[in-house]
Every structure is written in structure tokens, then in C-alpha cells.
Design a protein around this motif. Structure first.
Motif, PDB file in Angstrom:
ATOM      1  N   GLU A   5       0.825  -1.202   0.000  1.00  0.00           N
ATOM      2  CA  GLU A   5       0.000   0.000   0.000  1.00  0.00           C
ATOM      3  C   GLU A   5       0.862   1.256   0.000  1.00  0.00           C
ATOM      4  N   GLU A   6       1.951   1.244   0.776  1.00  0.00           N
ATOM      5  CA  GLU A   6       2.841   2.405   0.811  1.00  0.00           C
ATOM      6  C   GLU A   6       3.504   2.623  -0.547  1.00  0.00           C
ATOM      7  N   ALA A   7       3.943   1.542  -1.175  1.00  0.00           N
ATOM      8  CA  ALA A   7       4.565   1.646  -2.498  1.00  0.00           C
ATOM      9  C   ALA A   7       3.585   2.227  -3.512  1.00  0.00           C
ATOM     10  N   GLN A   8       2.354   1.726  -3.514  1.00  0.00           N
ATOM     11  CA  GLN A   8       1.350   2.220  -4.457  1.00  0.00           C
ATOM     12  C   GLN A   8       1.029   3.688  -4.197  1.00  0.00           C
ATOM     13  N   THR A   9       1.003   4.100  -2.929  1.00  0.00           N
ATOM     14  CA  THR A   9       0.718   5.495  -2.589  1.00  0.00           C
ATOM     15  C   THR A   9       1.849   6.412  -3.052  1.00  0.00           C
ATOM     16  N   ILE A  10       3.083   5.993  -2.855  1.00  0.00           N
ATOM     17  CA  ILE A  10       4.229   6.793  -3.295  1.00  0.00           C
ATOM     18  C   ILE A  10       4.176   6.999  -4.809  1.00  0.00           C
ATOM     19  N   ILE A  11       3.856   5.939  -5.528  1.00  0.00           N
ATOM     20  CA  ILE A  11       3.776   6.028  -6.991  1.00  0.00           C
ATOM     21  C   ILE A  11       2.646   6.960  -7.411  1.00  0.00           C
ATOM     22  N   SER A  12       1.469   6.772  -6.830  1.00  0.00           N
ATOM     23  CA  SER A  12       0.298   7.550  -7.260  1.00  0.00           C
ATOM     24  C   SER A  12       0.379   9.006  -6.841  1.00  0.00           C
ATOM     25  N   ASN A  13       1.199   9.332  -5.826  1.00  0.00           N
ATOM     26  CA  ASN A  13       1.290  10.714  -5.327  1.00  0.00           C
ATOM     27  C   ASN A  13       2.314  11.566  -6.073  1.00  0.00           C
ATOM     28  N   GLN A  14       2.964  11.020  -7.086  1.00  0.00           N
ATOM     29  CA  GLN A  14       3.936  11.807  -7.835  1.00  0.00           C
ATOM     30  C   GLN A  14       3.233  12.927  -8.601  1.00  0.00           C
ATOM     31  N   ASN A  15       3.797  14.121  -8.524  1.00  0.00           N
ATOM     32  CA  ASN A  15       3.268  15.266  -9.272  1.00  0.00           C
ATOM     33  C   ASN A  15       3.786  15.196 -10.701  1.00  0.00           C
ATOM     34  N   ILE A  16       2.866  15.049 -11.626  1.00  0.00           N
ATOM     35  CA  ILE A  16       3.230  14.815 -13.016  1.00  0.00           C
ATOM     36  C   ILE A  16       3.134  16.115 -13.815  1.00  0.00           C
ATOM     37  N   GLU A  17       4.136  16.360 -14.644  1.00  0.00           N
ATOM     38  CA  GLU A  17       4.083  17.460 -15.604  1.00  0.00           C
ATOM     39  C   GLU A  17       3.590  16.898 -16.933  1.00  0.00           C
ATOM     40  N   PHE A  18       2.313  17.108 -17.201  1.00  0.00           N
ATOM     41  CA  PHE A  18       1.706  16.512 -18.396  1.00  0.00           C
ATOM     42  C   PHE A  18       2.067  17.313 -19.638  1.00  0.00           C
ATOM     43  N   GLU A  19       2.303  16.602 -20.722  1.00  0.00           N
ATOM     44  CA  GLU A  19       2.495  17.217 -22.029  1.00  0.00           C
ATOM     45  C   GLU A  19       1.378  16.759 -22.944  1.00  0.00           C
ATOM     46  N   SER A 293       8.367 -12.550 -11.315  1.00  0.00           N
ATOM     47  CA  SER A 293       8.425 -11.387 -10.419  1.00  0.00           C
ATOM     48  C   SER A 293       8.412 -10.099 -11.218  1.00  0.00           C
ATOM     49  N   SER A 294       9.235 -10.082 -12.259  1.00  0.00           N
ATOM     50  CA  SER A 294       9.359  -8.880 -13.084  1.00  0.00           C
ATOM     51  C   SER A 294       8.025  -8.494 -13.704  1.00  0.00           C
ATOM     52  N   LEU A 295       7.341  -9.461 -14.309  1.00  0.00           N
ATOM     53  CA  LEU A 295       6.082  -9.172 -14.985  1.00  0.00           C
ATOM     54  C   LEU A 295       4.979  -8.833 -13.988  1.00  0.00           C
ATOM     55  N   SER A 296       4.940  -9.520 -12.868  1.00  0.00           N
ATOM     56  CA  SER A 296       3.942  -9.210 -11.842  1.00  0.00           C
ATOM     57  C   SER A 296       4.112  -7.794 -11.323  1.00  0.00           C
ATOM     58  N   CYS A 297       5.352  -7.392 -11.077  1.00  0.00           N
ATOM     59  CA  CYS A 297       5.610  -6.025 -10.607  1.00  0.00           C
ATOM     60  C   CYS A 297       5.230  -5.003 -11.672  1.00  0.00           C
ATOM     61  N   PHE A 298       5.447  -5.338 -12.929  1.00  0.00           N
ATOM     62  CA  PHE A 298       5.020  -4.427 -13.989  1.00  0.00           C
ATOM     63  C   PHE A 298       3.510  -4.190 -13.905  1.00  0.00           C
ATOM     64  N   TYR A 299       2.739  -5.269 -13.817  1.00  0.00           N
ATOM     65  CA  TYR A 299       1.281  -5.143 -13.810  1.00  0.00           C
ATOM     66  C   TYR A 299       0.779  -4.340 -12.609  1.00  0.00           C
ATOM     67  N   ILE A 300       1.363  -4.569 -11.446  1.00  0.00           N
ATOM     68  CA  ILE A 300       0.833  -3.974 -10.221  1.00  0.00           C
ATOM     69  C   ILE A 300       1.329  -2.549  -9.999  1.00  0.00           C
ATOM     70  N   TYR A 301       2.564  -2.249 -10.419  1.00  0.00           N
ATOM     71  CA  TYR A 301       3.158  -0.947 -10.092  1.00  0.00           C
ATOM     72  C   TYR A 301       3.468  -0.074 -11.314  1.00  0.00           C
ATOM     73  N   VAL A 302       4.082  -0.659 -12.331  1.00  0.00           N
ATOM     74  CA  VAL A 302       4.524   0.151 -13.468  1.00  0.00           C
ATOM     75  C   VAL A 302       3.342   0.587 -14.327  1.00  0.00           C
ATOM     76  N   LEU A 303       2.462  -0.358 -14.660  1.00  0.00           N
ATOM     77  CA  LEU A 303       1.327  -0.049 -15.530  1.00  0.00           C
ATOM     78  C   LEU A 303       0.484   1.113 -15.018  1.00  0.00           C
ATOM     79  N   PRO A 304       0.055   1.120 -13.744  1.00  0.00           N
ATOM     80  CA  PRO A 304      -0.754   2.267 -13.286  1.00  0.00           C
ATOM     81  C   PRO A 304      -0.015   3.594 -13.429  1.00  0.00           C
ATOM     82  N   PHE A 305       1.317   3.575 -13.252  1.00  0.00           N
ATOM     83  CA  PHE A 305       2.074   4.815 -13.371  1.00  0.00           C
ATOM     84  C   PHE A 305       2.151   5.279 -14.822  1.00  0.00           C
ATOM     85  N   LEU A 306       2.341   4.354 -15.751  1.00  0.00           N
ATOM     86  CA  LEU A 306       2.344   4.718 -17.165  1.00  0.00           C
ATOM     87  C   LEU A 306       0.995   5.319 -17.562  1.00  0.00           C
ATOM     88  N   GLN A 307      -0.077   4.743 -17.054  1.00  0.00           N
ATOM     89  CA  GLN A 307      -1.415   5.256 -17.353  1.00  0.00           C
ATOM     90  C   GLN A 307      -1.627   6.641 -16.727  1.00  0.00           C
TER      91      GLN A 307
END
Length: 388
Positions: A5-19, A293-307
Motif C-alpha cells: 500500500e505504501e509503495a502504491q501510494t508513493i507512486i500515485s502521489n507523484q506530481n506529473i508534468e503533463f504534455e 516477479s518482473s512481470l507481476s511487478c510491472f502489472y501492479i506498479y509500473v502499468l498504473p504509473f504509465l497510465q
């Protein structure tokens, strides 16, 4: 170490500069709108026929046929009481049209039209503006464009749309033991698979890895590779070399390149040695080297950040609570993402849960989230992230 939960919160709380950018409508699938789409006119823009049949003036069972209107005809015709015109789907109905009768419920004798039944006023007419009114918001900013959305935007006459730019992604794999598929393999070597899996997972959700490179376990080479790829990336993904072995140089190489650690290690299984960091407005995920492990972490953490970087309103995999089809005990002391199969609204946790095993992830369609040291009886509900 942080919790899931802490990892997901840190990722989702990043301030993004949208282009944003203007893209051709044909190329906009999967992008998120950077502005509202406003209807420039009514849809439909004129009253038109919903059927092939006859436009009628007045309520009766017999009419005189006085003409024909095809789809695309732009002339103005006005009907008198008791008159009818042959009309086709999408054609503009004449002035004074009471209703349209589908041709299957009509008979024609010379110029006389005979109906099987009297029409109901307004039947089979698509009224001007009944779908969209001029000035109405059709899609709000952050809407992710679907095929139907492309069709609707096209019907508004727009050939380009302003969307949020998708992140530039580059991928580095590390490891002395890894060789490219197609090359002869010697004892002790492994065919590299992570770059194929991760880049394909990006593509599955509408993202593109610009480049994929492999670097041997040499500190200076990894440091140099990270420096070069950071310069051309919004998101840099690394696979392998992030644990604590003698040849795991990724974390140190990231530090040497000025990347700020936002978290390192997550209390989970698989994928404990997961790293997330940033340098300015560039972000880095260092994933474990084990394929599952690599692919599971992509789905849970990387994908939401890319979106999130792409301006999407809804991020992450679809998540459901479903009954498990069998008794199961998670003996791990860590919360776990387990390879699973959802079928007939039930979840089966699959065999082959080792972090090195891809087969069970390839034949499954979900990741089941299960707390540490938890037992489930058949029929108990568990949380599932759908990967397909």
C-alpha cells in the motif's frame, strides 16, 4: 522496506508534468483527451429516417406516393396530408412528416401505398439533436479514446484531437547468464525473456518501448547504459541486478547517476527487490530479474504509473472479488500476488508459483492477492487483478 500500500501510494502521489500533442484521429486510439470535446452541431443534424420505408404525412392506412429520397439528398421536400415518399435509412425526412413506416409493413399498388397498420406519430424518425445537442460536452478531458469514441469524434467532423502524450519508455536488462533467443545456449546460460515480456505488456496496454538493450553485469557498463537511456526516457525500466548479490550493480549505478530513491524493497511475494526512483521529471523502475516477479511487478506498479503519466482517469488492472474454487493456504510470511485462472466466476490458484516460472502466468489470466499466512476455504472470496 515499504508495504504494498505504501509503495502504491508513493507512486500515485507523484506530481506529473503533463504534455499534450495534436494527433490525427486515426492514431488516437488509447490516448487520453487533453481537452473537452464539444459538439459543434446537433447529432443528428437533421430529422432522418431510421428505416428503409416510406415517409408519411398524416395518420392513415393508404397514401399516394409522390417521390423518393435517398440518403445524402440535400433538397427540401414538403409533404401534404395523405402523401408519402419512398425513403432510405439516414435520409432527411421531408417537412410535415408524421412518421416513417418500414417497408416490410407496406404494399404498393401503382402509386398507392397501403399499410398493414396505422403508423404511430414520430415512429422510425431520428430527431435532430436527440443524441447530442450543439454545445454539449461529448467527452470530458481525460477520457481514454476507444474505437467507438473515435467514430463519434469523427462524426463531429474532427480530423485531429489534442491528447496527453504517452511516456517515452526504454528498457534495460542485465545479467551475465542471459543470451538472446536464437543463439546457441551453453550450460549455465539462460535465454533472456524479460525484455520480450515487459515490452509486450507495455504494448498490450497501448504503450511502446522505444529501445530494449541488454548489459552484462559490469558496473561501469550499467552506469553508462543508465545515463544514456535516462536522457531519452520519461520512464526507464530495468530488469535484474537490483537485489543484494555480488553482481547486482543497478542500485549503485542509479545512485551514481543522481537518481533519487523513492522506495526500495516491498514487503511482498514475489518481487521484494523492487525499486522506484526519479531524477527531475524522469522516473525509474528497477524490477527483479526473475521473470514472473518482473512481470507481476510491472502489472501492479509500473502499468498504473504509465497510465497516470498518460492522463488516464482510471488506472491499473481491473480488480474483482471472486470465490476461490478450492481450499488454499498461503504459507508465505508476506502478502502474495499469485498466478491464477478466473473461469466461470471462480478463481483457481495455479501450480508453479515460483518467481522464476512463467508458464503458470502465461496460461493464467489473473493475479490473486492473498494476505500472508492466510487460509481460504472453497467459496471464500479473494481479490483478483485481471491481466487478460
Amino acid at each position: 522496506m515499504v508495504t504494498i500500500e505504501e509503495a502504491q501510494t508513493i507512486i500515485s502521489n507523484q506530481n506529473i508534468e503533463f504534455e499534450s500533442e495534436l494527433v490525427p484521429l486515426n492514431d488516437s486510439l488509447g490516448y487520453s483527451l487533453a481537452e473537452d470535446i464539444i459538439a459543434p452541431f446537433n447529432i443528428p443534424s437533421f430529422d432522418n429516417s431510421a428505416m428503409d420505408g416510406y415517409a408519411l404525412c398524416g395518420i392513415s392506412k393508404e397514401y399516394e406516393i409522390v417521390g423518393e429520397i435517398a440518403a445524402g439528398d440535400t433538397g427540401n421536400i414538403s409533404l401534404n396530408n395523405g402523401h408519402a415518399v419512398r425513403i432510405f435509412t439516414g435520409a432527411k425526412v421531408p417537412e410535415n412528416t408524421t412518421a416513417v413506416m418500414m417497408q416490410e409493413k407496406t404494399n404498393v399498388e401503382g402509386s398507392k401505398l397501403i399499410l398493414d397498420q396505422e403508423p404511430a406519430e414520430g415512429q422510425c424518425i431520428r430527431r435532430k439533436g436527440e443524441e447530442l445537442q450543439e454545445g454539449q460536452i461529448v467527452f470530458e478531458k481525460n477520457y481514454t479514446i476507444s474505437p467507438a469514441g473515435i467514430g463519434l469524434i469523427g462524426s463531429l467532423g474532427k480530423e485531429k484531437v489534442r491528447v496527453f502524450s504517452k511516456p517515452k519508455i526504454n528498457l534495460i536488462t542485465t545479467g551475465n547468464e542471459l543470451i538472446e533467443p536464437g543463439k546457441p545456449k551453453q550450460e549455465g546460460q539462460i535465454y533472456e525473456s524479460n525484455s520480450y515480456a515487459i515490452s509486450s505488456a507495455c504494448e498490450q496496454f497501448g504503450f511502446l518501448c522505444q529501445t530494449r538493450i541488454h548489459i552484462k553485469d559490469a558496473f561501469e557498463a550499467i552506469k553508462k547504459g543508465i545515463k544514456e537511456k535516462l536522457e531519452v526516457s520519461d520512464v526507464l525500466i530495468l530488469c535484474g541486478g537490483i537485489s543484494v548479490g555480488d553482481y547486482d550493480f543497478v542500485k549503485e549505478a542509479l545512485e551514481e547517476n543522481g537518481v533519487e530513491e523513492l522506495f526500495y524493497k516491498v514487503y511482498q511475494k514475489p518481487g521484494k527487490p523492487l525499486y522506484f526512483g526519479k531524477k527531475g521529471n524522469k522516473y525509474v523502475f528497477a524490477l527483479p530479474g526473475n521473470p514472473a516477479s518482473s512481470l507481476s511487478c510491472f502489472y501492479i506498479y509500473v502499468l498504473p504509473f504509465l497510465q497516470k503519466l498518460s492522463g488516464m482517469k482510471e488506472v491499473g488492472l481491473d480488480k474483482f472479488s471472486l470465490p476461490i474454487s478450492h481450499d488454499f493456504e498461503n504459507k508465505s510470511d508476506r502478502p502474495s500476488f499469485l498466478k491464477a485462472q478466473v473461469f466461470n466466476n471462480q478463481v483457481e490458484v495455479l501450480n508453479g508459483q515460483s518467481s522464476s516460472m512463467l508458464h503458470s502466468l502465461a496460461v493464467g489470466n489473473a493475479l490473486a492477492y492473498i494476505d500472508a499466512e492466510t487460509r481460504f476455504k472453497k467459496g471464500d472470496e479473494i481479490s483478483c487483478y485481471m491481466i487478460f
